[in-house]
Design an enzyme around this catalytic site. Structure first.
Site: not given
Ligand code: GUN
Ligand code: ZN
Length: 678
Positions: A85, A270, A272, A275
């Protein structure tokens, strides 16, 4: 060679974007990598492409010296494609920056960026029009300048225009014609931060509608997985996420279903690795920096999982079902979904005409899906009849099960003056089933996708009642006499039926009966196979196509196992095959020839140039770059005719793209040829 499309659903696409540092599959999430203080290696979480900020490197003397010497890939230790950017975001945050457009473009080229960005002005939402216009002018001037100084650099050109749909459209059209490589949609962060998702839909659709289909679109600053599915369904291909780290700094865990504050969690959200391996209490008791890193990792895991889910749903043809689920996680997302209804006609042009999965109704918003609009616009392609018998739903396919459902029927005269003789009433008769969500399903086509491949609840909601009633009233206007099962009147509250305004009931009476006065015991619905194949062909290819394809005696071969129609021969020549999965016709050579002589140029055609002519005749697939013209009304997955400039039929096949895309793309396949040799 820049971008090509592999799969589609709604306006979403799975594409392949080619850059100097390799190919990536879209939709893709580009994690924002800080060029100076990144601690998380995003490669490990599935990032194939990243975005970093050229202005930060340009401003910081050490970073600048380093990146000019070793290049941006080395600096941030990422071997794949890197987008940079320009500093526009800093411009919008701080009002001022120390670099001009030309300098920042040249800098991006020097450091080896794959895709650079000019210094667009991110005009915020809801500003005065005058400001939006002025800033847009500068954005476009800078875009033009960036083309002049780009060298080999691939370039973004950002769509601006604040919340003025016409300015967004104008900007998209102007820069869209200039041949940039990627088209970001800018200045939407304030809309997302304030949950103005409905306005986001208008901004994105005004932009996408006018951008070239053949280039990827990047929804700038969209990093919350909650909006990915919606954005993809509107045609966005790239996302960038600084959110994974910004939310983590704030102890917030992102999920596609919303955001969770660590302070409130008793369970991790979740499965993952973060987690699984930590409890909320573990995280809360850690040092800020360690905790932040772990939450950022969770945020990345969940964001990439959502991107994967979206890609799978595009292949399955269930993207809108995912969008409808996701848009129920916040009331303002539901507003966005409801607002998307305005754009159904546009979405329908891109939506594939046949899909791998059934249509599942998830609520009244599903009634705005492209499939329904397409069906309702195609039913009047069928041959016109005088009388209509409307029956309630039964098991699908209706034509198989309807007889059991008939039982004892009576008709009651409820509108018009006289009761007609049943013999007259049941002559020249169209039988149709009335059901949610497709409203009216003529029995001859009830096995065609998605009329058999859909499920809706048995208990009808008020919006569906209203929708079905309105659509039925429109459909009934085409008939002289209508007989309705009282079950339909009950189910859809149809005791008052309104016909077309201005239609003179005394002169041309639509007589509507409910099935209460006439005994229909003896009435049998005999669906003639011949009529059925004609109707399916008309529905698929346009009015009169059935007669053109099957003008004489035909031999209809049915499946021994299912009893379904499979092949249609004339003499011993195969004309067409009804595909078992969706009851859509796949032509054979003779069918293609007949359709070609029946339908005028350019309808149903993809026209290839002289170079491609011999390849098409050999049955090779058609690449978009060889196409010089086509029927703009072709939908993805339609059966199409492949012709040369003289409209000589060369081959036929299945379109991978829709008409707009075939015309716009110069890369990738346009049509998968079935057979040449015509
Ligand atoms: N990042 C978030 N929004 C924008 C925008 O409008 N322009 C640029 N260049 N970067 C952004
Ligand atoms: Zn997790």
């Amino acid at each position: 060679m820049n971008f090509e499309i592999k799969n589609k659903d709604a306006m979403g696409r799975i594409g392949i974007l080619t850059t100097p540092h390799g190919k990536i599959r879209t939709p893709a999430l580009m994690p924002v990598v800080h060029p100076g203080k990144q601690t998380i290696d995003v490669k490990e979480y599935g990032a194939e492409i990243v975005i970093t900020n050229a202005y930060i490197m340009y401003k910081n003397e050490d970073l600048r010296a380093k990146v000019l010497e070793e290049g941006v890939h080395e600096l941030i230790d990422f071997p794949g494609p890197i987008v940079t950017d320009s500093g526009s975001f800093q411009l919008s945050e701080y009002g001022d920056i120390d670099v001009n457009n030309q300098e920042i473009i040249e800098f991006q080229a020097l450091i080896g960026t794959d895709i650079g960005t000019s210094l667009d002005i991110p005009t915020p939402p809801f500003v005065k029009r005058e400001r939006a216009e002025k800033e847009l002018e500068i954005t476009i001037e800078r875009a033009i300048e960036s083309l002049e100084v780009r060298g080999d650099l691939m370039l973004n050109s950002v769509v601006q225009g604040s919340t003025f749909a016409d300015l967004r459209s104008k900007c998209a059209e102007t820069i869209g014609a200039m041949g940039f490589d990627v088209y970001p949609i800018g200045a939407v962060v304030p809309l997302m931060e304030s949950y103005r998702y409905s306005e986001l839909v208008d901004v994105v659709m005004a932009s996408v509608k006018n951008l070239p289909d053949s280039k990827p679109r990047h929804l700038m600053g969209a990093g919350h997985p909650m909006v990915f599915a919606l954005a993809v369904s509107m045609g966005c291909d790239l996302f960038d996420s600084a959110a994974y780290i910004l939310y983590a700094q704030d102890d917030r865990l992102m999920m596609p279903t919303g955001t969770f504050k660590l302070a409130n969690l008793v369970e991790m959200p979740c499965s993952c690795p973060v987690c699984i391996n930590y409890t909320p209490e573990d995280l809360r008791s850690m040092k800020k920096n360690d905790r932040m890193k772990l939450i950022a990792e969770h945020n990345l895991h969940i964001s990439f999982a959502e991107i994967r889910k979206i890609k799978q749903s595009i292949v399955d043809g269930t993207l809108m079902e995912l969008v409808e689920q996701r848009c129920r996680v916040h009331p303002y997302l539901l507003d966005a979904l409801r607002n998307l209804k305005k754009y159904t006609s546009l979405i329908e042009e891109y939506d594939p005409s046949s899909k791998n999965s059934a249509f599942f109704y998830s609520g009244p918003e599903s009634l705005a899906r492209a499939e329904i609009q397409r069906h309702l616009s195609r039913i009047d392609r069928l041959p016109k009849k005088k009388n209509l018998l409307l029956l309630p739903r039964s098991r699908k396919p209706y034509s198989k099960h309807i007889r059991n459902d008939l039982g004892k029927f009576y008709t009651k005269h409820i509108q018009g003056d006289s009761i007609v003789d049943p013999d007259e009433l049941f002559n020249d008769l169209q039988v149709a089933v009335v059901d949610v969500p497709f409203a009216v399903i003529p029995l001859e086509i009830d096995e065609v996708y998605p009329l058999a491949q859909n499920e809706a609840p048995i208990i009808t909601d008020e919006d569906s009642k209203k929708f079905i009633k309105e659509e039925l009233e429109k459909y009934m206007n085409g008939f002289d006499n209508v007989v309705i099962s009282s079950k339909i009147l009950d189910r859809f509250d149809m005791y008052t039926i309104e016909l077309e305004p201005g239609r003179d009931l005394s002169e041309n009476p639509v007589r509507v009966y409910s099935l209460e006065e006439y005994e229909l015991d003896s009435f049998k619905i005999d669906l003639d196979d011949r009529e059925k194949i004609n109707c399916i062909a008309d529905y698929q290819f346009g009015a009169g196509s059935g007669k053109a394809l099957f003008p004489g005696e035909v031999k209809i071969v049915k499946s021994r196992k299912t009893g379904k129609i499979r092949h249609i021969y004339e003499e011993d020549v195969l004309i067409a095959t009804l595909r078992a999965t969706d009851s859509v016709f796949v032509l054979d050579r003779d069918g293609a020839r007949r359709l070609h002589s029946h339908i005028d140029y350019p309808e149903k055609r993809v026209v290839v140039n002289a170079d491609a002519d011999p390849f098409a005749r050999e049955g090779k697939s058609i690449f978009a770059k060889f196409v010089i013209d086509c029927d703009i009304n072709i939908r993805t997955n339609d059966e199409v005719l492949i012709v040369n400039e003289k409209d000589e039929l060369l081959a036929f096949g299945k379109s991978i793209l829709c008409g707009h895309e075939i015309m716009d793309f110069n890369t990738g396949q346009a049509v998968k040829t079935r057979k040449g040799g015509i």
